[in-house]
Design a protein around this motif. Structure first.
Motif, PDB file in Angstrom:
ATOM      1  N   ALA A 144     100.751  27.341  -9.788  1.00  0.00           N
ATOM      2  CA  ALA A 144     100.898  28.296 -10.892  1.00  0.00           C
ATOM      3  C   ALA A 144     101.529  29.576 -10.352  1.00  0.00           C
ATOM      4  N   THR A 145     102.669  29.417  -9.699  1.00  0.00           N
ATOM      5  CA  THR A 145     103.289  30.515  -8.964  1.00  0.00           C
ATOM      6  C   THR A 145     104.182  31.399  -9.831  1.00  0.00           C
ATOM      7  N   GLY A 146     104.343  31.071 -11.109  1.00  0.00           N
ATOM      8  CA  GLY A 146     105.069  31.935 -12.022  1.00  0.00           C
ATOM      9  C   GLY A 146     106.570  31.928 -11.809  1.00  0.00           C
ATOM     10  N   SER A 147     107.208  33.002 -12.260  1.00  0.00           N
ATOM     11  CA  SER A 147     108.665  33.098 -12.185  1.00  0.00           C
ATOM     12  C   SER A 147     109.069  34.515 -11.822  1.00  0.00           C
ATOM     13  N   ARG A 148     110.343  34.708 -11.569  1.00  0.00           N
ATOM     14  CA  ARG A 148     110.889  36.018 -11.238  1.00  0.00           C
ATOM     15  C   ARG A 148     112.219  36.168 -11.973  1.00  0.00           C
ATOM     16  N   PRO A 149     112.717  37.387 -12.087  1.00  0.00           N
ATOM     17  CA  PRO A 149     114.008  37.566 -12.757  1.00  0.00           C
ATOM     18  C   PRO A 149     115.126  36.823 -12.032  1.00  0.00           C
ATOM     19  N   TYR A 150     115.976  36.160 -12.798  1.00  0.00           N
ATOM     20  CA  TYR A 150     117.148  35.486 -12.234  1.00  0.00           C
ATOM     21  C   TYR A 150     118.143  36.531 -11.762  1.00  0.00           C
ATOM     22  N   GLN A 151     118.629  36.373 -10.531  1.00  0.00           N
ATOM     23  CA  GLN A 151     119.563  37.333  -9.944  1.00  0.00           C
ATOM     24  C   GLN A 151     120.836  36.621  -9.496  1.00  0.00           C
ATOM     25  N   PRO A 152     121.923  36.758 -10.244  1.00  0.00           N
ATOM     26  CA  PRO A 152     123.183  36.155  -9.814  1.00  0.00           C
ATOM     27  C   PRO A 152     123.605  36.673  -8.446  1.00  0.00           C
ATOM     28  N   LEU A 265     120.066  47.356 -16.543  1.00  0.00           N
ATOM     29  CA  LEU A 265     118.874  46.505 -16.480  1.00  0.00           C
ATOM     30  C   LEU A 265     119.306  45.082 -16.766  1.00  0.00           C
ATOM     31  N   TRP A 266     119.212  44.223 -15.762  1.00  0.00           N
ATOM     32  CA  TRP A 266     119.562  42.807 -15.918  1.00  0.00           C
ATOM     33  C   TRP A 266     118.339  42.075 -16.465  1.00  0.00           C
ATOM     34  N   ALA A 267     118.484  41.518 -17.667  1.00  0.00           N
ATOM     35  CA  ALA A 267     117.360  40.851 -18.326  1.00  0.00           C
ATOM     36  C   ALA A 267     117.808  39.503 -18.869  1.00  0.00           C
ATOM     37  N   ASN A 268     118.525  38.760 -18.042  1.00  0.00           N
ATOM     38  CA  ASN A 268     119.129  37.509 -18.494  1.00  0.00           C
ATOM     39  C   ASN A 268     118.652  36.332 -17.648  1.00  0.00           C
ATOM     40  N   GLY A 269     117.516  35.763 -18.041  1.00  0.00           N
ATOM     41  CA  GLY A 269     117.034  34.556 -17.400  1.00  0.00           C
ATOM     42  C   GLY A 269     115.996  34.789 -16.310  1.00  0.00           C
ATOM     43  N   ARG A 270     115.237  33.737 -16.026  1.00  0.00           N
ATOM     44  CA  ARG A 270     114.219  33.779 -14.983  1.00  0.00           C
ATOM     45  C   ARG A 270     114.272  32.488 -14.174  1.00  0.00           C
ATOM     46  N   SER A 271     113.773  32.564 -12.938  1.00  0.00           N
ATOM     47  CA  SER A 271     113.732  31.417 -12.033  1.00  0.00           C
ATOM     48  C   SER A 271     112.302  31.173 -11.572  1.00  0.00           C
ATOM     49  N   GLY A 272     111.946  29.911 -11.399  1.00  0.00           N
ATOM     50  CA  GLY A 272     110.612  29.571 -10.930  1.00  0.00           C
ATOM     51  C   GLY A 272     110.399  29.958  -9.481  1.00  0.00           C
ATOM     52  N   ASN A 273     109.183  30.391  -9.153  1.00  0.00           N
ATOM     53  CA  ASN A 273     108.843  30.776  -7.777  1.00  0.00           C
ATOM     54  C   ASN A 273     108.414  29.535  -6.991  1.00  0.00           C
ATOM     55  N   THR A 274     109.396  28.820  -6.469  1.00  0.00           N
ATOM     56  CA  THR A 274     109.094  27.584  -5.736  1.00  0.00           C
ATOM     57  C   THR A 274     109.753  27.532  -4.361  1.00  0.00           C
ATOM     58  N   GLU A 275     110.497  28.575  -4.000  1.00  0.00           N
ATOM     59  CA  GLU A 275     111.228  28.522  -2.737  1.00  0.00           C
ATOM     60  C   GLU A 275     110.271  28.601  -1.547  1.00  0.00           C
ATOM     61  N   ASN A 276     110.629  27.936  -0.477  1.00  0.00           N
ATOM     62  CA  ASN A 276     109.876  27.958   0.785  1.00  0.00           C
ATOM     63  C   ASN A 276     108.437  27.468   0.635  1.00  0.00           C
ATOM     64  N   MET A 277     108.209  26.577  -0.324  1.00  0.00           N
ATOM     65  CA  MET A 277     106.868  26.004  -0.484  1.00  0.00           C
ATOM     66  C   MET A 277     106.778  24.581   0.048  1.00  0.00           C
ATOM     67  N   GLY A 278     107.896  24.047   0.531  1.00  0.00           N
ATOM     68  CA  GLY A 278     107.887  22.686   1.070  1.00  0.00           C
ATOM     69  C   GLY A 278     107.786  21.608   0.012  1.00  0.00           C
ATOM     70  N   LEU A 279     108.158  21.937  -1.218  1.00  0.00           N
ATOM     71  CA  LEU A 279     108.014  20.964  -2.305  1.00  0.00           C
ATOM     72  C   LEU A 279     108.988  19.806  -2.168  1.00  0.00           C
ATOM     73  N   ASP A 280     110.238  20.106  -1.794  1.00  0.00           N
ATOM     74  CA  ASP A 280     111.216  19.035  -1.604  1.00  0.00           C
ATOM     75  C   ASP A 280     110.755  18.061  -0.525  1.00  0.00           C
ATOM     76  N   GLU A 281     110.188  18.610   0.540  1.00  0.00           N
ATOM     77  CA  GLU A 281     109.792  17.771   1.681  1.00  0.00           C
ATOM     78  C   GLU A 281     108.680  16.790   1.318  1.00  0.00           C
ATOM     79  N   ILE A 282     107.803  17.169   0.398  1.00  0.00           N
ATOM     80  CA  ILE A 282     106.713  16.245   0.050  1.00  0.00           C
ATOM     81  C   ILE A 282     107.028  15.426  -1.203  1.00  0.00           C
ATOM     82  N   GLY A 283     108.201  15.685  -1.821  1.00  0.00           N
ATOM     83  CA  GLY A 283     108.615  14.847  -2.947  1.00  0.00           C
ATOM     84  C   GLY A 283     108.270  15.366  -4.324  1.00  0.00           C
TER      85      GLY A 283
END
Length: 465
Positions: A144-152, A265-283
């Protein structure tokens, strides 16, 4: 030294994580909550719902004060800066944090501060701010790590004049002007806040109308009142370049338009907080926006790992996230949940005036060829609205012409997010209990805003009888 073992580890202490943790511990499970930041509450408490709504509330108080003839002689004596509003919001945030800490302590939930990453499918490493790390294991996990503002990548968010919905809460001055790129919920809410601080606001919308998921009449009203408060709205614009200069920021659009203001103020979209959690590695499958892919039970591609809240994408509402967490907690504890998450949940948008709705819109009912009718109540006719001087707004009930079933509720005006819940309770009833007649035949306290339901119901009945 062996790793600590828990029945369930919840990663993130926002509404989704809190809902899951409380449901699980009440079911007899040993639970740990991992929080990356030094205070619990997640983005909802610190960067999202609570601070922005506290800002909005105080702006409403300021606006009411300025409009009240009783205080006309003191208007010039009151100067409110953006930083003053942030201090007031900080008090609410601290109260929320203390309350949540008491809940965790009272329920004997271990709260561990640090960043969590999966080592394998049942083991995580937690790196604390000091650099010390520890490993813990669990039978189940709830992400339940939430999200953060999307930053191009082509925009320099390190520049002090380029903000997102997190860094705008650290702004220490009241700008003379600001351009808000993105006219979704966050963009519209901050447009309301800044324009009522007498800031010149450009609201740049990438679509052809504001908040197109809402009823058209409601969004038309929002557009009118934002413009009336001083916001300049630009539809169908897409950025090409953001140019930061010494005295401001220039937003270059593909249409050829340029908007130069003190801040962007950039307010266009959000991204999930999943980086560096090893999710890809465990599938565990994650999409291109960093959002975790789930099934209808909120299980990931690994059945013992669940994900809830903003990290799984829409609806990305604190209220829905908490319910998702409780739903998952029940499934882990008992193997199944003894209730279903509702399909229709209320949407609350804290602009000035605020908006709330539940159910279908006129556009959707027309496309589905549902024979519906409309009942309306204008707030300017409601005694309570006249007393409080909040006469801008309306309540709109959509109902089936033949069965009188309530199909949608749309409210625009002060207290809209509270008013909508009365109708929600009736919409949730089965069969004949969900009927416009309930509102027409019920006695409401007088004077109250709830009386708008009776007025709207009678207005609707007059259209068909």
């Amino acid at each position: 030294m062996s790793a600590k073992h828990f029945d369930v580890v919840v990663i993130g202490s926002g509404p989704g994580g809190e809902g899951a943790a409380m449901k699980l511990v009440k079911s007899g499970k040993r639970v740990a909550v991992i929080e990356a930041h030094d205070m619990v509450g997640g983005g909802c408490t610190h960067w999202g719902t609570i601070p922005s709504k506290a800002l909005r509330h105080n702006i409403q108080l300021l606006r009411d004060y300025r409009r009240n003839p009783l205080f006309q002689h003191t208007h010039d004596q009151v100067q409110v800066e953006y930083s003053d509003l942030l201090k007031a919001a900080g008090k609410v945030i601290n109260q929320q944090v203390r309350s949540r800490l008491r809940h965790y302590a009272r329920n004997r939930i271990d709260v561990i501060h640090g960043r969590a990453g999966f080592i394998d499918t049942h083991r995580i490493e937690i790196v604390q701010p000091s650099g010390v790390s520890e490993e813990i294991t669990a039978e189940h996990f709830v992400i339940a790590t939430g999200s953060r503002p999307y930053q191009p990548a082509d925009i320099d968010f390190n520049h002090p004049r380029i903000l997102d919905s997190d860094s705008v809460l650290r702004l220490d001055t009241t700008p003379d002007s600001i351009t808000i790129y993105g006219a979704g919920v966050i963009g519209c809410e901050y447009a309301s806040i800044f324009c009522n601080l007498d800031v010149k606001v450009n609201l740049v919308n990438t679509r052809d109308r504001l908040l197109s998921f809402l009823d058209d009449e409601i969004t038309d009203a929002l557009s009118y009142h934002l413009r009336n408060q001083g916001t300049v709205i630009r539809h169908d614009e897409v950025y090409e370049q953001v140019e930061a200069v010494d005295d401001g920021v220039v937003l270059h659009c593909k249409s050829g338009k340029k908007f130069k203001t003190d801040y962007l103020l950039w307010a266009n979209g959000r991204s999930g907080n999943t980086e560096n959690m090893g999710l890809d590695e465990i599938g565990v499958a994650v999409n291109h926006r960093g959002q975790i892919e789930i099934d209808k039970t909120y299980a990931t591609s690994l059945p013992h790992i669940y994900a809830v809240g903003d990290v799984v994408g829409p609806p990305a509402l604190a209220s829905a996230s908490y319910d998702q967490g409780r739903f998952v907690g029940a499934q882990i504890a008992t193997g199944s949940a003894d209730w279903q998450l509702i399909d229709d949940f209320p949407t609350g948008i804290y602009t000035l005036p605020e908006i709330s709705s539940i159910g279908r819109t006129e556009r959707e009912l027309t496309a589905s060829k549902v024979p519906y009718e409309v009942g309306q109540a204008s707030f300017r006719t409601i005694a309570r609205a006249q007393i409080t001087d909040h006469e801008v707004g309306m309540l709109k009930l959509l109902f089936h012409r033949e069965t009188l079933e309530i199909l949608g509720i749309h409210c625009f005006g002060e207290q809209a997010s509270e008013i909508v819940h009365i109708g929600q309770a009736i919409m949730a009833q089965q069969g004949e209990a969900n009927s416009l007649l309930y509102f027409a035949e019920t006695t409401f306290n007088y004077p109250t805003m709830a009386e708008a339901y009776r007025v709207a119901a009678l207005n609707g009945l007059n259209r068909i009888f």
